[in-house]
Design a protein around this motif. Sequence first.
Motif, PDB file in Angstrom:
ATOM      1  N   PHE A   1      -7.892  -5.088  -3.832  1.00  0.00           N
ATOM      2  CA  PHE A   1      -8.215  -4.832  -4.988  1.00  0.00           C
ATOM      3  C   PHE A   1      -7.859  -6.025  -5.955  1.00  0.00           C
ATOM      4  CE2 PHE A   1      -6.358  -0.273  -3.533  1.00  0.00           C
ATOM      5  CZ  PHE A   1      -7.700   0.502  -3.350  1.00  0.00           C
ATOM      6  N   LEU A   2      -6.715  -6.790  -5.011  1.00  0.00           N
ATOM      7  CA  LEU A   2      -6.023  -7.634  -6.494  1.00  0.00           C
ATOM      8  C   LEU A   2      -7.472  -8.881  -6.153  1.00  0.00           C
ATOM      9  CD1 LEU A   2      -3.111  -7.986  -5.151  1.00  0.00           C
ATOM     10  CD2 LEU A   2      -3.315  -7.154  -7.140  1.00  0.00           C
ATOM     11  N   LYS A   3      -8.353  -8.821  -5.292  1.00  0.00           N
ATOM     12  CA  LYS A   3     -10.107  -9.848  -4.808  1.00  0.00           C
ATOM     13  C   LYS A   3     -11.189  -9.043  -5.832  1.00  0.00           C
ATOM     14  CE  LYS A   3      -9.678 -11.752  -0.445  1.00  0.00           C
ATOM     15  NZ  LYS A   3      -9.190 -11.995   0.121  1.00  0.00           N
ATOM     16  N   ALA A   4     -10.990  -7.838  -6.432  1.00  0.00           N
ATOM     17  CA  ALA A   4     -11.692  -7.503  -7.073  1.00  0.00           C
ATOM     18  C   ALA A   4     -11.453  -7.929  -8.829  1.00  0.00           C
ATOM     19  CB  ALA A   4     -11.568  -5.983  -7.011  1.00  0.00           C
ATOM     20  N   GLY A   5      -9.965  -7.691  -8.888  1.00  0.00           N
ATOM     21  CA  GLY A   5      -9.766  -7.958 -10.128  1.00  0.00           C
ATOM     22  C   GLY A   5      -8.546  -6.832 -10.864  1.00  0.00           C
ATOM     23  N   ASP A   6      -8.774  -6.236  -9.800  1.00  0.00           N
ATOM     24  CA  ASP A   6      -7.897  -5.003 -10.685  1.00  0.00           C
ATOM     25  C   ASP A   6      -6.051  -4.968 -10.026  1.00  0.00           C
ATOM     26  OD1 ASP A   6     -10.357  -3.458 -10.710  1.00  0.00           O
ATOM     27  OD2 ASP A   6     -10.433  -2.582  -9.035  1.00  0.00           O
ATOM     28  N   LYS A   7      -5.273  -4.104 -10.933  1.00  0.00           N
ATOM     29  CA  LYS A   7      -4.029  -4.185 -10.676  1.00  0.00           C
ATOM     30  C   LYS A   7      -3.454  -2.809  -9.821  1.00  0.00           C
ATOM     31  CE  LYS A   7      -2.983  -5.476 -15.712  1.00  0.00           C
ATOM     32  NZ  LYS A   7      -2.650  -4.615 -16.963  1.00  0.00           N
ATOM     33  N   VAL A   8      -3.107  -3.322  -8.754  1.00  0.00           N
ATOM     34  CA  VAL A   8      -2.434  -2.546  -7.903  1.00  0.00           C
ATOM     35  C   VAL A   8      -1.091  -1.652  -7.981  1.00  0.00           C
ATOM     36  CG1 VAL A   8      -2.264  -2.259  -5.625  1.00  0.00           C
ATOM     37  CG2 VAL A   8      -3.599  -3.373  -6.991  1.00  0.00           C
ATOM     38  N   LYS A   9      -0.756  -0.401  -8.466  1.00  0.00           N
ATOM     39  CA  LYS A   9       0.039   0.381  -8.756  1.00  0.00           C
ATOM     40  C   LYS A   9       0.949   0.603  -7.290  1.00  0.00           C
ATOM     41  CE  LYS A   9       2.460   4.040 -10.344  1.00  0.00           C
ATOM     42  NZ  LYS A   9       1.393   5.746 -11.040  1.00  0.00           N
ATOM     43  N   VAL A  10       2.140   0.037  -6.819  1.00  0.00           N
ATOM     44  CA  VAL A  10       2.644   0.731  -5.559  1.00  0.00           C
ATOM     45  C   VAL A  10       3.544   1.233  -5.860  1.00  0.00           C
ATOM     46  CG1 VAL A  10       3.615  -0.269  -3.641  1.00  0.00           C
ATOM     47  CG2 VAL A  10       1.913  -1.909  -5.089  1.00  0.00           C
ATOM     48  N   THR A  11       3.629   2.728  -4.759  1.00  0.00           N
ATOM     49  CA  THR A  11       4.406   3.681  -5.214  1.00  0.00           C
ATOM     50  C   THR A  11       5.318   3.944  -3.884  1.00  0.00           C
ATOM     51  OG1 THR A  11       3.202   5.345  -6.917  1.00  0.00           O
ATOM     52  CG2 THR A  11       5.159   5.505  -5.955  1.00  0.00           C
ATOM     53  N   ILE A  12       6.370   3.796  -3.790  1.00  0.00           N
ATOM     54  CA  ILE A  12       7.513   3.493  -2.566  1.00  0.00           C
ATOM     55  C   ILE A  12       8.467   5.634  -2.764  1.00  0.00           C
ATOM     56  CG2 ILE A  12       9.461   3.399  -1.233  1.00  0.00           C
ATOM     57  CD1 ILE A  12       7.232   1.540  -1.379  1.00  0.00           C
ATOM     58  N   MET A  13       7.725   6.424  -2.051  1.00  0.00           N
ATOM     59  CA  MET A  13       8.186   7.996  -1.854  1.00  0.00           C
ATOM     60  C   MET A  13       9.798   8.128  -0.612  1.00  0.00           C
ATOM     61  SD  MET A  13       4.133   9.640  -1.902  1.00  0.00           S
ATOM     62  CE  MET A  13       3.461   9.016  -0.156  1.00  0.00           C
ATOM     63  N   PHE A  14      10.503   8.561  -1.293  1.00  0.00           N
ATOM     64  CA  PHE A  14      11.283   8.800  -0.916  1.00  0.00           C
ATOM     65  C   PHE A  14      11.356  10.617  -0.697  1.00  0.00           C
ATOM     66  CE2 PHE A  14      12.033   4.840  -3.195  1.00  0.00           C
ATOM     67  CZ  PHE A  14      13.069   4.038  -2.263  1.00  0.00           C
TER      68      PHE A  14
END
Length: 234
Positions: free
Chosen positions: A131-144
């Motif tokens: 995703f980053l190589k494609a120039g997109d932002k990434v939302k990383v979600t940790i699920m508890f």
Amino acid sequence: MTCGVLCFLARSSIKRKSFGGPISTEPRINDRIRVPEVRLVGPNGEQVGIVSIGDALKLAQESDLDLVEVAATARPPVCKLMDYGKFKYESAMKAREARRNQAHTIIKEIKLRPKIDPHDYETKKGHVVRFLKAGDKVKVTIMFRGREQSRPELGFRLLQRLAEDVIELGFVESQPKQDGRNMIMVIGPHKKKAEAKAEKAAAKAQRASDSDSEFDSESEFESEAVEQESAPAE
């Protein structure tokens, strides 16, 4: 008819005249330019100087071009000799190309568990890298879940680890924060979307060029082999 009614109708007529139509954004051209003199610019950008509007229109007619007002607020107004139809067409094509190449930032999302196993982590990290190589932002979600909610530091350390693993491709745009049962972090790409698209297109063109070169080499080799087979033995 009373004076009050006459005054009302008069005001209504003035309003209709003042606000009857949209203001044109088109520049004035040729006979629509109604000033006594203009500062004239030639078709190649050369400065002709201040001339009467009659002389400017005569020059435009002799050159088979249009007289276009390019700076109406100047004193005197600045006009240029040009093919206005061609100018409008080229401007529209440039605007269309700019809209087509406009980069739209997309936010991708990846979800992780605090106790994710190494194999799944590498898979998820691979998605983030892509995703980053494609120039997109990434939302990383940790699920508890369950008792994991009492150990937010596990999610925080996992997010830190991921950010460090992709530091060459992106940066932490939004620091980890708790959102109910989840912990969220946003990673932004170092390269812009447009740059990523340009690099992808260049790589695709290079692969096509290499493929063509390889095909030409194989064809040349086959031709030489055929020639050798058909040559008479001495």
